[in-house]
Design a protein around this motif. Sequence first.
Motif, PDB file in Angstrom:
ATOM      1  N   LEU A  16       0.835  -1.195   0.000  1.00 53.64           N
ATOM      2  CA  LEU A  16       0.000   0.000   0.000  1.00 53.64           C
ATOM      3  C   LEU A  16       0.876   1.255   0.000  1.00 53.64           C
ATOM      4  CD1 LEU A  16      -2.888   0.999   0.059  1.00 53.64           C
ATOM      5  CD2 LEU A  16      -2.871   0.727   2.533  1.00 53.64           C
ATOM      6  N   GLY A  17       1.958   1.219   0.758  1.00 53.32           N
ATOM      7  CA  GLY A  17       2.891   2.338   0.812  1.00 53.32           C
ATOM      8  C   GLY A  17       3.460   2.685  -0.550  1.00 53.32           C
ATOM      9  N   GLU A  18       3.750   1.657  -1.359  1.00 54.90           N
ATOM     10  CA  GLU A  18       4.274   1.903  -2.705  1.00 54.90           C
ATOM     11  C   GLU A  18       3.285   2.710  -3.532  1.00 54.90           C
ATOM     12  OE1 GLU A  18       6.143  -1.349  -4.876  1.00 54.90           O
ATOM     13  OE2 GLU A  18       6.299  -2.421  -2.961  1.00 54.90           O
ATOM     14  N   ARG A  19       2.030   2.345  -3.472  1.00 54.33           N
ATOM     15  CA  ARG A  19       1.010   3.060  -4.251  1.00 54.33           C
ATOM     16  C   ARG A  19       0.820   4.483  -3.726  1.00 54.33           C
ATOM     17  NH1 ARG A  19      -1.599  -2.087  -3.609  1.00 54.33           N
ATOM     18  NH2 ARG A  19      -3.198  -1.180  -2.264  1.00 54.33           N
ATOM     19  N   VAL A  20       0.831   4.640  -2.406  1.00 56.83           N
ATOM     20  CA  VAL A  20       0.690   5.971  -1.807  1.00 56.83           C
ATOM     21  C   VAL A  20       1.882   6.839  -2.199  1.00 56.83           C
ATOM     22  CG1 VAL A  20       0.673   7.228   0.395  1.00 56.83           C
ATOM     23  CG2 VAL A  20      -0.790   5.214   0.087  1.00 56.83           C
ATOM     24  N   GLN A  21       3.086   6.273  -2.144  1.00 57.61           N
ATOM     25  CA  GLN A  21       4.298   7.027  -2.502  1.00 57.61           C
ATOM     26  C   GLN A  21       4.246   7.481  -3.955  1.00 57.61           C
ATOM     27  OE1 GLN A  21       6.507   8.375  -0.805  1.00 57.61           O
ATOM     28  NE2 GLN A  21       8.324   8.646  -2.040  1.00 57.61           N
TER      29      GLN A  21
END
Length: 114
Positions: A16-21
């Motif tokens: 999820l962090g990858e997509r948010v970043q």
Amino acid sequence: MEIGTRYGAITMPADLGERVQQQLAQADRAGPVVHHPRARRWTFITGPARPESLTKSVAAALFRLYATVACPGAQVVLPSADDERTGYRTWVHSPDSSDTIPPLESVIEALLQH
């Protein structure tokens, strides 16, 4: 780093962090992010939390996404040279003088869109 009047933090699963970043980078709001490989979680360093931004409905949505907002007074451990060398804790995006620290609300907004 102490969470409080100057800094905030939000931790979430790495995928999820990858997509948010990516979303924050597209909006030119990317800031420092720490990766915890063993836990498979990312911690976004943000501006401080404003109490009005963490309503019950937002807190419930974050809970469902396995995301946690650091409480004032909490400590966030940043990667050391040894951490980086061993891969225990690494920078996804390390801070530099040109970086802005995104408001916590911007990161939460990007997170809730996924």
